[in-house]
Design a protein around this motif. Structure first.
Motif: not given
Length: 118
Positions: A20-26, A28-45, A76-78
């Motif tokens: 859910a967090i990774e889908i939200y990150a993709l 909600k504002d894809p390509g932004s640093k906030l999206s990257g941070d959210n994706m990191f949280g989803g990846a850890v979970i 990392t890419f973001i």
């Protein structure tokens, strides 16, 4: 129907939350640093989900590891905008998750069940 242990239940809960967090990150504002941070949280979970579920089904484990690895690579890419470091980190995270969670051992244990040409 199989009864879940508390750790397996926690793992499936982490799986749902991580996806859910990774889908939200993709979305909600894809390509932004906030999206990257959210994706990191989803990846850890999702990494925690791999640890707690530890399914006997290899494809399921590999999909979870792949989703987690893609989340770390996206982060990392973001933040670096560099494909080299994204690929290096993606390979390192995938190798760590495969080694740390015993996927290699599962493959060897289940190898006798694979289809053989005779």
């Amino acid at each position: 129907m199989k009864r879940l242990t508390f750790l397996e239940f926690f793992g499936y809960l982490a799986l749902i939350l991580g996806v859910a967090i990774e889908i939200y990150a993709l979305l909600k504002d894809p390509g932004s640093k906030l999206s990257g941070d959210n994706m990191f949280g989803g990846a850890v979970i999702l990494g925690l989900a791999v640890a707690f579920i530890h399914s006997k089904h290899l494809p399921f484990n590999l999909v979870l590891i792949g989703l987690s690895t893609l989340g770390f690579a996206y982060f990392t890419f973001i933040h670096t905008q560099n494909w080299f470091w994204t690929i290096i980190l993606g390979i390192a995270v995938a190798a760590f998750l495969v080694y740390f969670f015993g996927i290699r051992k599962d493959v060897r244990r289940n190898q006798s069940d694979w289809f053989h040409f005779n």
